[in-house]
Scaffold this active site. Structure first.
Site, PDB file in Angstrom:
ATOM      1  N   GLU A   1     -10.289   8.890  11.361  1.00  0.00           N
ATOM      2  CA  GLU A   1     -11.679   8.528  11.063  1.00  0.00           C
ATOM      3  C   GLU A   1     -12.399   8.058  12.341  1.00  0.00           C
ATOM      4  O   GLU A   1     -13.623   8.099  12.423  1.00  0.00           O
ATOM      5  CB  GLU A   1     -11.676   7.438   9.981  1.00  0.00           C
TER       6      GLU A   1
ATOM      7  N   TYR B   1     -15.766   1.279   8.656  1.00  0.00           N
ATOM      8  CA  TYR B   1     -14.302   1.368   8.726  1.00  0.00           C
ATOM      9  C   TYR B   1     -13.881   2.051  10.033  1.00  0.00           C
ATOM     10  O   TYR B   1     -12.994   1.569  10.741  1.00  0.00           O
ATOM     11  CB  TYR B   1     -13.782   2.161   7.517  1.00  0.00           C
TER      12      TYR B   1
ATOM     13  N   GLY C   1       0.819  -1.216   0.000  1.00  0.00           N
ATOM     14  CA  GLY C   1       0.000   0.000   0.000  1.00  0.00           C
ATOM     15  C   GLY C   1       0.849   1.260   0.000  1.00  0.00           C
ATOM     16  O   GLY C   1       2.085   1.213  -0.014  1.00  0.00           O
TER      17      GLY C   1
ATOM     18  N   SER D   1      -6.635   5.665  13.112  1.00  0.00           N
ATOM     19  CA  SER D   1      -7.046   6.663  12.109  1.00  0.00           C
ATOM     20  C   SER D   1      -7.867   7.796  12.712  1.00  0.00           C
ATOM     21  O   SER D   1      -8.681   7.583  13.628  1.00  0.00           O
ATOM     22  CB  SER D   1      -7.889   5.950  11.047  1.00  0.00           C
TER      23      SER D   1
ATOM     24  N   GLN E   1      -8.655  -3.053   5.076  1.00  0.00           N
ATOM     25  CA  GLN E   1      -9.581  -2.580   4.044  1.00  0.00           C
ATOM     26  C   GLN E   1      -9.740  -1.117   4.419  1.00  0.00           C
ATOM     27  O   GLN E   1     -10.441  -0.790   5.384  1.00  0.00           O
ATOM     28  CB  GLN E   1     -10.891  -3.357   4.115  1.00  0.00           C
TER      29      GLN E   1
ATOM     30  N   ASP F   1       1.396   3.647   2.384  1.00  0.00           N
ATOM     31  CA  ASP F   1       2.283   3.865   3.537  1.00  0.00           C
ATOM     32  C   ASP F   1       3.340   2.779   3.641  1.00  0.00           C
ATOM     33  O   ASP F   1       4.493   3.052   3.992  1.00  0.00           O
ATOM     34  CB  ASP F   1       1.472   3.866   4.847  1.00  0.00           C
TER      35      ASP F   1
ATOM     36  N   HIS G   1      -3.313  11.333   4.891  1.00  0.00           N
ATOM     37  CA  HIS G   1      -2.011  11.642   4.288  1.00  0.00           C
ATOM     38  C   HIS G   1      -1.960  11.042   2.894  1.00  0.00           C
ATOM     39  O   HIS G   1      -2.430   9.940   2.652  1.00  0.00           O
ATOM     40  CB  HIS G   1      -0.853  11.174   5.171  1.00  0.00           C
TER      41      HIS G   1
ATOM     42  N   LEU H   1      -0.007  -2.129   9.020  1.00  0.00           N
ATOM     43  CA  LEU H   1      -0.609  -1.124   8.132  1.00  0.00           C
ATOM     44  C   LEU H   1      -1.708  -1.730   7.254  1.00  0.00           C
ATOM     45  O   LEU H   1      -2.405  -0.998   6.556  1.00  0.00           O
ATOM     46  CB  LEU H   1       0.470  -0.507   7.224  1.00  0.00           C
TER      47      LEU H   1
HETATM   48  P1  NAP Z   1      -3.693   1.355   1.355  1.00  0.00           P
HETATM   49  O1  NAP Z   1      -2.848   2.043   0.337  1.00  0.00           O
HETATM   50  O2  NAP Z   1      -5.117   1.086   1.062  1.00  0.00           O
HETATM   51  O3  NAP Z   1      -2.952  -0.031   1.719  1.00  0.00           O
HETATM   52  C1  NAP Z   1      -3.602  -1.034   2.443  1.00  0.00           C
HETATM   53  C2  NAP Z   1      -2.714  -2.244   2.472  1.00  0.00           C
HETATM   54  O4  NAP Z   1      -3.385  -3.301   3.188  1.00  0.00           O
HETATM   55  C3  NAP Z   1      -2.396  -2.829   1.075  1.00  0.00           C
HETATM   56  O5  NAP Z   1      -1.073  -3.297   1.064  1.00  0.00           O
HETATM   57  C4  NAP Z   1      -3.365  -3.990   0.991  1.00  0.00           C
HETATM   58  O6  NAP Z   1      -2.933  -5.017   0.111  1.00  0.00           O
HETATM   59  C5  NAP Z   1      -3.310  -4.492   2.414  1.00  0.00           C
HETATM   60  N1  NAP Z   1      -4.420  -5.380   2.769  1.00  0.00           N
HETATM   61  C6  NAP Z   1      -5.744  -5.181   2.597  1.00  0.00           C
HETATM   62  N2  NAP Z   1      -6.446  -6.224   3.055  1.00  0.00           N
HETATM   63  C7  NAP Z   1      -5.548  -7.107   3.539  1.00  0.00           C
HETATM   64  C8  NAP Z   1      -5.640  -8.390   4.133  1.00  0.00           C
HETATM   65  N3  NAP Z   1      -6.823  -8.994   4.305  1.00  0.00           N
HETATM   66  N4  NAP Z   1      -4.499  -9.011   4.532  1.00  0.00           N
HETATM   67  C9  NAP Z   1      -3.289  -8.436   4.316  1.00  0.00           C
HETATM   68  N5  NAP Z   1      -3.138  -7.240   3.727  1.00  0.00           N
HETATM   69  C10 NAP Z   1      -4.250  -6.585   3.353  1.00  0.00           C
HETATM   70  O7  NAP Z   1      -3.653   2.166   2.739  1.00  0.00           O
HETATM   71  P2  NAP Z   1      -2.620   3.290   3.236  1.00  0.00           P
HETATM   72  O8  NAP Z   1      -3.144   4.618   2.825  1.00  0.00           O
HETATM   73  O9  NAP Z   1      -1.253   2.875   2.912  1.00  0.00           O
HETATM   74  O10 NAP Z   1      -2.864   3.207   4.818  1.00  0.00           O
HETATM   75  C11 NAP Z   1      -2.104   2.309   5.618  1.00  0.00           C
HETATM   76  C12 NAP Z   1      -2.869   2.046   6.916  1.00  0.00           C
HETATM   77  O11 NAP Z   1      -3.087   3.264   7.607  1.00  0.00           O
HETATM   78  C13 NAP Z   1      -4.249   1.424   6.738  1.00  0.00           C
HETATM   79  O12 NAP Z   1      -4.473   0.573   7.836  1.00  0.00           O
HETATM   80  C14 NAP Z   1      -5.189   2.614   6.799  1.00  0.00           C
HETATM   81  O13 NAP Z   1      -6.452   2.198   7.223  1.00  0.00           O
HETATM   82  C15 NAP Z   1      -4.481   3.472   7.822  1.00  0.00           C
HETATM   83  N6  NAP Z   1      -4.671   4.905   7.720  1.00  0.00           N
HETATM   84  C16 NAP Z   1      -4.460   5.534   6.527  1.00  0.00           C
HETATM   85  C17 NAP Z   1      -4.599   6.908   6.483  1.00  0.00           C
HETATM   86  C18 NAP Z   1      -4.363   7.654   5.196  1.00  0.00           C
HETATM   87  O14 NAP Z   1      -4.780   8.827   5.118  1.00  0.00           O
HETATM   88  N7  NAP Z   1      -3.682   7.080   4.210  1.00  0.00           N
HETATM   89  C19 NAP Z   1      -4.925   7.647   7.641  1.00  0.00           C
HETATM   90  C20 NAP Z   1      -5.083   6.951   8.825  1.00  0.00           C
HETATM   91  C21 NAP Z   1      -4.946   5.587   8.870  1.00  0.00           C
HETATM   92  P3  NAP Z   1      -3.286  -4.973  -1.477  1.00  0.00           P
HETATM   93  O15 NAP Z   1      -2.218  -4.085  -2.089  1.00  0.00           O
HETATM   94  O16 NAP Z   1      -3.174  -6.389  -1.867  1.00  0.00           O
HETATM   95  O17 NAP Z   1      -4.661  -4.392  -1.615  1.00  0.00           O
HETATM   96  O1  G4F Z   2     -10.227  10.621   0.268  1.00  0.00           O
HETATM   97  P1  G4F Z   2     -11.318  10.011   1.061  1.00  0.00           P
HETATM   98  O2  G4F Z   2     -11.956   8.798   0.503  1.00  0.00           O
HETATM   99  O3  G4F Z   2     -10.724   9.780   2.513  1.00  0.00           O
HETATM  100  P2  G4F Z   2     -11.410   9.512   3.940  1.00  0.00           P
HETATM  101  O4  G4F Z   2     -12.799   9.047   3.811  1.00  0.00           O
HETATM  102  O5  G4F Z   2     -11.181  10.747   4.760  1.00  0.00           O
HETATM  103  O6  G4F Z   2     -10.529   8.308   4.481  1.00  0.00           O
HETATM  104  C1  G4F Z   2      -9.114   8.322   4.370  1.00  0.00           C
HETATM  105  O7  G4F Z   2      -8.579   8.976   5.493  1.00  0.00           O
HETATM  106  C2  G4F Z   2      -8.795   8.298   6.748  1.00  0.00           C
HETATM  107  C3  G4F Z   2      -8.164   9.169   7.837  1.00  0.00           C
HETATM  108  O8  G4F Z   2      -9.106  10.112   8.282  1.00  0.00           O
HETATM  109  C4  G4F Z   2      -8.156   6.947   6.664  1.00  0.00           C
HETATM  110  F1  G4F Z   2      -8.263   6.302   7.869  1.00  0.00           F
HETATM  111  C5  G4F Z   2      -8.800   6.133   5.555  1.00  0.00           C
HETATM  112  O9  G4F Z   2      -8.144   4.868   5.459  1.00  0.00           O
HETATM  113  C6  G4F Z   2      -8.631   6.888   4.241  1.00  0.00           C
HETATM  114  O10 G4F Z   2      -7.266   6.892   3.917  1.00  0.00           O
HETATM  115  O11 G4F Z   2     -12.481  11.088   1.294  1.00  0.00           O
HETATM  116  C7  G4F Z   2     -12.222  12.353   1.868  1.00  0.00           C
HETATM  117  C8  G4F Z   2     -13.481  13.214   1.776  1.00  0.00           C
HETATM  118  C9  G4F Z   2     -14.743  12.524   2.310  1.00  0.00           C
HETATM  119  O12 G4F Z   2     -15.448  13.414   3.110  1.00  0.00           O
HETATM  120  C10 G4F Z   2     -15.545  12.203   1.057  1.00  0.00           C
HETATM  121  O13 G4F Z   2     -16.955  12.209   1.252  1.00  0.00           O
HETATM  122  O14 G4F Z   2     -13.729  13.481   0.395  1.00  0.00           O
HETATM  123  C11 G4F Z   2     -15.110  13.340   0.168  1.00  0.00           C
HETATM  124  N1  G4F Z   2     -15.334  13.060  -1.263  1.00  0.00           N
HETATM  125  C12 G4F Z   2     -16.029  13.859  -2.114  1.00  0.00           C
HETATM  126  N2  G4F Z   2     -16.094  13.290  -3.326  1.00  0.00           N
HETATM  127  C13 G4F Z   2     -14.917  11.964  -1.921  1.00  0.00           C
HETATM  128  C14 G4F Z   2     -15.401  12.109  -3.236  1.00  0.00           C
HETATM  129  N3  G4F Z   2     -14.186  10.899  -1.541  1.00  0.00           N
HETATM  130  C15 G4F Z   2     -13.917   9.947  -2.473  1.00  0.00           C
HETATM  131  N4  G4F Z   2     -13.138   8.872  -2.115  1.00  0.00           N
HETATM  132  N5  G4F Z   2     -14.377  10.039  -3.765  1.00  0.00           N
HETATM  133  C16 G4F Z   2     -15.122  11.103  -4.182  1.00  0.00           C
HETATM  134  O15 G4F Z   2     -15.547  11.162  -5.340  1.00  0.00           O
END
Ligand code: NAP
Ligand code: G4F
Length: 343
Positions: A134, A156, A12, A132, A86, A14, A186, A83
């Site tokens: 969230e 989630y 993924g 998160s 879903q 991160d 991020h 990390l």
């Molecule tokens: P991401 O790009 O969606 O990556 C998710 C990773 O989890 C991918 O490597 C995915 O594998 C793997 N995965 C999904 N289901 C799995 C399973 N059943 N068993 C093993 N691996 C599995 O997410 P990210 O943005 O890097 O975020 C990393 C973590 O931080 C996540 O837990 C997310 O919820 C959390 N988080 C993210 C944010 C953000 O803004 N990015 C903020 C707060 C928390 P595949 O490549 O095979 O799909």
């Molecule tokens: O980019 P988003 O899908 O991120 P969201 O829902 O904030 O979740 C992400 O950040 C979380 C941390 O707070 C992580 F834990 C989570 O794993 C993920 O990385 O949506 C951001 C905002 C939402 O309010 C959504 O309703 O954008 C709004 N939005 C508006 N139009 C949309 C869209 N989001 C998506 N994905 N697609 C749209 O077309």
């Protein structure tokens, strides 16, 4: 002695940045990957190919507790970064049970495996949980900090609250060195294309080159605290270097709306977003998180961590990357069209 780390979710966004950081710090880095019908390793290809791969991949799944246990015994990591998840909020409304199984119970399976292996070997395994913002959902105070009560608004978010509290519980019950990073949104050029920032930068750059006409979005008024993923993975590592495990908010402390992100992105390309963005109610969520704004003073004072990349620099980085992708797509299209005319 060389330290070993295991990263779940290494394919993924991160996971790929964290693997790079740990390799640069001299770690032997192992990653858990899911079996898939495609490679799915685009973000880490530079680390796994070549004469001496820098990253060691293992098949596994958070749904498979026995497999996790076996992997921990084989790799013997000093640090585990969980990390995997879903991670898509909108998708969690369509797949709530699956999200709970992987994002919530998956963490418990990993903690159980760590506890068993640690008990058997007597070696401490430090654990990082990807919590998160969230979890704050319908926020009860602003800005949100470590003490702000949770009010999740999606399957989630609820699953992440479970993962967070089970990690805290294992820390308190079994003396695990387990820390949770409560990370606010991020982004990066490696962000998945269905998250809103990347969806916007991909579409805007394709529109600029005439490859697409419109961008369909949902709620433009949602506000987020957006940082750069490359900065945030440093905070994960710092948490596991502390003597005492703890939980930390990681954020920029700045707030922008989805509309602001559109304006900035299209503006960077010399376009007006209002000419190209249309609302499609399919992208609305059954329950929305209107605003997330973090206060990361604890991470700053205790870890010495602060974000290095500004909002403008983040947008520019993503737009420039995606413009390059769009240009390649355009060249390919022109070449194919010329070839088919000639054939
Ligand atoms: P991401 O790009 O969606 O990556 C998710 C990773 O989890 C991918 O490597 C995915 O594998 C793997 N995965 C999904 N289901 C799995 C399973 N059943 N068993 C093993 N691996 C599995 O997410 P990210 O943005 O890097 O975020 C990393 C973590 O931080 C996540 O837990 C997310 O919820 C959390 N988080 C993210 C944010 C953000 O803004 N990015 C903020 C707060 C928390 P595949 O490549 O095979 O799909
Ligand atoms: O980019 P988003 O899908 O991120 P969201 O829902 O904030 O979740 C992400 O950040 C979380 C941390 O707070 C992580 F834990 C989570 O794993 C993920 O990385 O949506 C951001 C905002 C939402 O309010 C959504 O309703 O954008 C709004 N939005 C508006 N139009 C949309 C869209 N989001 C998506 N994905 N697609 C749209 O077309």
């Amino acid at each position: 002695m060389q330290r070993r780390a295991l990263i779940t979710g290494v394919t993924g966004q991160d996971g790929s940045y964290l693997a790079e950081v740990l390799i640069a710090k001299g770690y032997e880095v192992h990653g858990l990957r899911r079996r898939s019908s495609t490679f799915g390793t685009e973000r880490i290809e530079h680390l796994i190919f070549g004469d001496e791969p820098q990253l060691h991949l293992h098949y596994g799944d958070l749904a498979d507790g026995n497999g996790l246990m076996r992997l921990l015994r084989e790799v013997e990591p000093h640090e585990v970064y969980n990390l995997a998840a879903q991670s898509h909020v909108r998708v969690s409304f369509d797949q709530p049970t699956y999200t709970a199984d992987v994002t919530a119970v998956g963490t418990l399976r990993l903690l159980e495996a760590i506890r068993d292996v640690q008990d058997d070997t007597g070696r401490q395994i430090r654990f990082y949980q990807a919590s998160s913002s969230e979890m704050f959902g319908k926020v009860v105070e602003t800005p949100q900090k470590e003490t702000t009560p949770f009010y999740p608004r999606s399957p989630y978010g609820v699953a992440k609250v479970y993962s967070h509290w089970i990690t805290v519980n294992y820390r308190e019950s079994y003396d695990l060195h387990a820390s949770c990073g409560i990370l606010f949104n991020h982004e990066s050029p490696r962000r998945g294309e269905t998250f809103v920032t990347r969806k916007i930068t991909r579409a805007a750059t394709r529109i600029k080159l005439g490859l697409q006409d419109k961008l369909y979005l949902g709620n433009l008024d949602a506000k987020r605290d957006w940082g750069f993923a490359g900065d945030y993975v440093e905070a994960m590592w710092l948490m596991l270097q502390q003597e005492t495990p703890d939980d930390y908010v990681v954020a920029t402390n700045e707030l922008y709306s989805v509309r602001d992100f559109c304006e900035k992105t299209f503006g960077h390309l010399g376009l007006n977003y209002e000419d190209h963005v249309e609302i499609d109610p399919r992208y609305y969520r059954p329950a929305e998180v209107d605003l997330l704004l973090g206060d990361s003073i604890k991470a700053y004072t205790q870890l010495g961590w602060k974000p290095r990349t500004s909002f403008d620099a983040l947008v520019a980085m993503m737009v420039d990357h995606d413009l390059d992708l769009a240009q390649r797509e355009q060249v390919l299209k022109t070449t194919v069209s010329a070839y088919s005319k000639a054939a």
